[in-house]
Design a protein around this motif. Structure first.
Motif, PDB file in Angstrom:
ATOM      1  N   TYR A 189       0.814  -1.209   0.000  1.00  0.00           N
ATOM      2  CA  TYR A 189       0.000   0.000   0.000  1.00  0.00           C
ATOM      3  C   TYR A 189       0.848   1.260   0.000  1.00  0.00           C
ATOM      4  CZ  TYR A 189      -3.576   3.408   1.245  1.00  0.00           C
ATOM      5  OH  TYR A 189      -4.415   4.500   1.246  1.00  0.00           O
ATOM      6  N   VAL A 190       1.932   1.262   0.774  1.00  0.00           N
ATOM      7  CA  VAL A 190       2.757   2.460   0.899  1.00  0.00           C
ATOM      8  C   VAL A 190       3.359   2.874  -0.446  1.00  0.00           C
ATOM      9  CG1 VAL A 190       4.914   1.273   1.469  1.00  0.00           C
ATOM     10  CG2 VAL A 190       4.510   3.596   2.343  1.00  0.00           C
ATOM     11  N   ALA A 191       3.556   1.893  -1.333  1.00  0.00           N
ATOM     12  CA  ALA A 191       4.109   2.170  -2.660  1.00  0.00           C
ATOM     13  C   ALA A 191       3.002   2.278  -3.708  1.00  0.00           C
ATOM     14  CB  ALA A 191       5.094   1.079  -3.056  1.00  0.00           C
ATOM     15  N   ASN A 192       1.747   2.251  -3.244  1.00  0.00           N
ATOM     16  CA  ASN A 192       0.581   2.299  -4.139  1.00  0.00           C
ATOM     17  C   ASN A 192       0.625   1.172  -5.171  1.00  0.00           C
ATOM     18  OD1 ASN A 192      -1.886   3.368  -4.979  1.00  0.00           O
ATOM     19  ND2 ASN A 192      -0.937   4.655  -6.538  1.00  0.00           N
ATOM     20  N   GLU A 193       1.086  -0.008  -4.718  1.00  0.00           N
ATOM     21  CA  GLU A 193       1.182  -1.167  -5.596  1.00  0.00           C
ATOM     22  C   GLU A 193       0.112  -2.188  -5.225  1.00  0.00           C
ATOM     23  OE1 GLU A 193       5.111  -2.731  -5.386  1.00  0.00           O
ATOM     24  OE2 GLU A 193       6.036  -0.977  -6.320  1.00  0.00           O
ATOM     25  N   ARG A 194      -0.794  -2.404  -6.157  1.00  0.00           N
ATOM     26  CA  ARG A 194      -1.846  -3.404  -5.978  1.00  0.00           C
ATOM     27  C   ARG A 194      -1.607  -4.493  -7.013  1.00  0.00           C
ATOM     28  NH1 ARG A 194      -3.617   1.507  -4.454  1.00  0.00           N
ATOM     29  NH2 ARG A 194      -5.269   1.676  -2.842  1.00  0.00           N
ATOM     30  N   PRO A 244      -1.910   7.785   2.826  1.00  0.00           N
ATOM     31  CA  PRO A 244      -2.323   7.791   1.426  1.00  0.00           C
ATOM     32  C   PRO A 244      -1.312   8.426   0.468  1.00  0.00           C
ATOM     33  CG  PRO A 244      -3.541   9.440   2.666  1.00  0.00           C
ATOM     34  CD  PRO A 244      -2.799   8.617   3.671  1.00  0.00           C
ATOM     35  N   ASN A 245      -0.328   9.149   0.988  1.00  0.00           N
ATOM     36  CA  ASN A 245       0.635   9.807   0.093  1.00  0.00           C
ATOM     37  C   ASN A 245       2.005   9.155   0.104  1.00  0.00           C
ATOM     38  OD1 ASN A 245       1.529  10.564   2.596  1.00  0.00           O
ATOM     39  ND2 ASN A 245       1.924  12.709   2.050  1.00  0.00           N
ATOM     40  N   GLY A 246       2.105   7.950   0.662  1.00  0.00           N
ATOM     41  CA  GLY A 246       3.369   7.231   0.660  1.00  0.00           C
ATOM     42  C   GLY A 246       4.203   7.389   1.919  1.00  0.00           C
ATOM     43  N   TRP A 247       3.762   8.231   2.831  1.00  0.00           N
ATOM     44  CA  TRP A 247       4.464   8.397   4.110  1.00  0.00           C
ATOM     45  C   TRP A 247       4.181   7.192   4.999  1.00  0.00           C
ATOM     46  CZ3 TRP A 247       2.176   8.624   8.970  1.00  0.00           C
ATOM     47  CH2 TRP A 247       2.969   9.085  10.038  1.00  0.00           C
ATOM     48  N   SER A 248       5.168   6.739   5.747  1.00  0.00           N
ATOM     49  CA  SER A 248       4.959   5.626   6.662  1.00  0.00           C
ATOM     50  C   SER A 248       5.721   5.875   7.959  1.00  0.00           C
ATOM     51  CB  SER A 248       5.417   4.307   6.032  1.00  0.00           C
ATOM     52  OG  SER A 248       6.813   4.319   5.800  1.00  0.00           O
ATOM     53  N   ARG A 249       5.293   5.178   8.989  1.00  0.00           N
ATOM     54  CA  ARG A 249       5.924   5.329  10.296  1.00  0.00           C
ATOM     55  C   ARG A 249       5.786   4.031  11.067  1.00  0.00           C
ATOM     56  NH1 ARG A 249       4.193   9.616  15.101  1.00  0.00           N
ATOM     57  NH2 ARG A 249       5.846   9.026  16.578  1.00  0.00           N
ATOM     58  N   GLU A 250       6.799   3.722  11.895  1.00  0.00           N
ATOM     59  CA  GLU A 250       6.735   2.531  12.727  1.00  0.00           C
ATOM     60  C   GLU A 250       6.538   2.913  14.184  1.00  0.00           C
ATOM     61  OE1 GLU A 250      10.002  -0.130  12.181  1.00  0.00           O
ATOM     62  OE2 GLU A 250       9.149  -0.975  10.340  1.00  0.00           O
ATOM     63  N   LEU A 251       5.620   2.219  14.840  1.00  0.00           N
ATOM     64  CA  LEU A 251       5.317   2.446  16.244  1.00  0.00           C
ATOM     65  C   LEU A 251       5.543   1.143  17.005  1.00  0.00           C
ATOM     66  CD1 LEU A 251       1.820   4.111  15.663  1.00  0.00           C
ATOM     67  CD2 LEU A 251       3.999   5.324  15.856  1.00  0.00           C
ATOM     68  N   THR A 252       5.684   1.241  18.322  1.00  0.00           N
ATOM     69  CA  THR A 252       5.799   0.051  19.169  1.00  0.00           C
ATOM     70  C   THR A 252       4.697   0.095  20.213  1.00  0.00           C
ATOM     71  OG1 THR A 252       8.204  -0.013  18.878  1.00  0.00           O
ATOM     72  CG2 THR A 252       7.285  -1.277  20.704  1.00  0.00           C
ATOM     73  N   THR A 253       3.954  -0.987  20.344  1.00  0.00           N
ATOM     74  CA  THR A 253       2.849  -1.017  21.295  1.00  0.00           C
ATOM     75  C   THR A 253       3.363  -1.101  22.733  1.00  0.00           C
ATOM     76  OG1 THR A 253       2.661  -3.436  21.123  1.00  0.00           O
ATOM     77  CG2 THR A 253       1.296  -2.109  19.657  1.00  0.00           C
TER      78      THR A 253
END
Length: 237
Positions: free
Chosen positions: A48-53, A179-188
Motif C-alpha cells: 500500500y505504501v508504494a501504491n502497488e496493488r 495515502p501519500n506514501g508516508w509511513s511510520r513505525e510504532l511500538t505497542t
C-alpha cells in the motif's frame, strides 16, 4: 565458485522472503453506510505504501482463495460472495440494521516460504447510524483496532490497539501507511496500544505482525515458524 553460487542463492532467498514480508492483504470500504443501501468491499494484495496493488494472477500462493466474512451488530457471521477484478476482489452487503459491522479476512497460505508458514489477516469497520465498533467484534487471532477511526480528523492523535489471541499484544511493531506514501513505525505498550497523528486526508492502512516459532506441519510439510500479518484500514475525509 561453489561459495559464490551459495552466496547468490542465499541472497535470492533473502530477497524472496523480504518481498513476501513486505506484501500485505488489506480491505477498502467506506467507513459509513446506510440501512438498505448496498455497501461495496474490496480486498487488495500488494504494498500500500508504494501504491502497488498486485494483479490477482500474481498473488502469492493461494492467497486469492481467501474468504471474506461480515460480522454484524448482532455478532452474526456471514460469508460474502466475491467477484474477481484485475487487481482485487469485490464483495457487497446490505445493512439491515444500525450498528457496527466488521469485514474480516483470515487466510493461511498453502505454500510455505522456506520453513515459514504465512497467515494473512485483515479487517475494516463500517458504521451504520451511530455506533462504536469494538475490537471484540473481530474474530481474528491477530488484529488491530483504531479507536474512533470513523470520526478521525487530521492533526488529531489517534490511538490504535493490537491484540493477539484476544490479549493485548505488547511490544509489537506497528507500521502506519498514509495515502501519500508516508509511513511510520510504532511500538505497542504493555496495553497493546500506540498513538500517531494523521497529517493527510485519505485512506490509511496500519499493519502489525507476529512471528511464532512453534514448529508444526502444514499441508504435509514441516515448518519452523508462523508469520502472521494483520492490517486494519480506515479513511479520513
Amino acid at each position: 565458485m561453489k561459495k559464490i553460487t551459495f552466496l547468490a542463492l542465499t541472497l535470492l532467498l533473502s530477497f524472496v522472503t523480504t518481498s513476501i514480508f513486505a506484501h500485505a492483504l488489506w480491505i477498502e470500504t467506506a467507513a459509513s453506510g446506510k440501512v438498505g443501501q448496498k455497501q461495496t468491499v474490496k480486498v487488495f494484495y500488494g504494498e500500500y505504501v508504494a501504491n502497488e496493488r498486485d494483479s490477482v494472477a500474481k498473488w502469492y500462493s493461494d492467497v486469492k482463495e481467501f474468504s471474506l466474512w461480515l460480522v454484524g451488530p448482532d455478532q452474526k457471521k456471514t460469508q460474502l460472495t466475491l467477484t474477481p477484478g484485475a487487481n482485487h476482489f469485490e464483495g457487497t452487503f446490505t445493512p439491515d440494521q444500525n450498528g457496527a459491522y466488521t469485514v474480516v479476512v483470515s487466510h493461511e497460505a498453502r505454500e510455505l516460504g522456506g520453513t515459514t508458514k504465512y497467515h494473512f489477516l485483515s479487517s475494516a469497520d463500517v458504521i451504520v447510524g451511530k455506533a462504536l465498533p469494538a475490537a471484540v467484534q473481530n474474530p481474528n487471532v491477530l488484529k488491530l483496532h483504531v479507536e474512533g477511526a470513523s470520526a478521525a480528523k487530521i492533526n488529531k492523535p489517534l490511538q490504535l490497539k493490537a491484540f493477539l489471541n484476544d490479549a493485548a499484544a505488547k511490544g509489537k511493531t506497528v507500521s502506519v501507511f498514509s495515502p501519500n506514501g508516508w509511513s511510520r513505525e510504532l511500538t505497542t505498550d504493555d496495553n497493546g496500544a500506540a498513538e500517531f497523528t494523521p497529517l493527510w486526508k485519505g485512506r490509511y492502512v496500519v499493519e502489525v505482525s507476529d512471528m511464532d516459532k512453534t514448529p508444526g506441519q502444514h499441508n504435509g510439510k514441516d515448518y519452523k515458524a508462523t508469520w502472521k500479518g494483520a492490517t486494519y484500514s480506515f479513511e479520513i475525509n
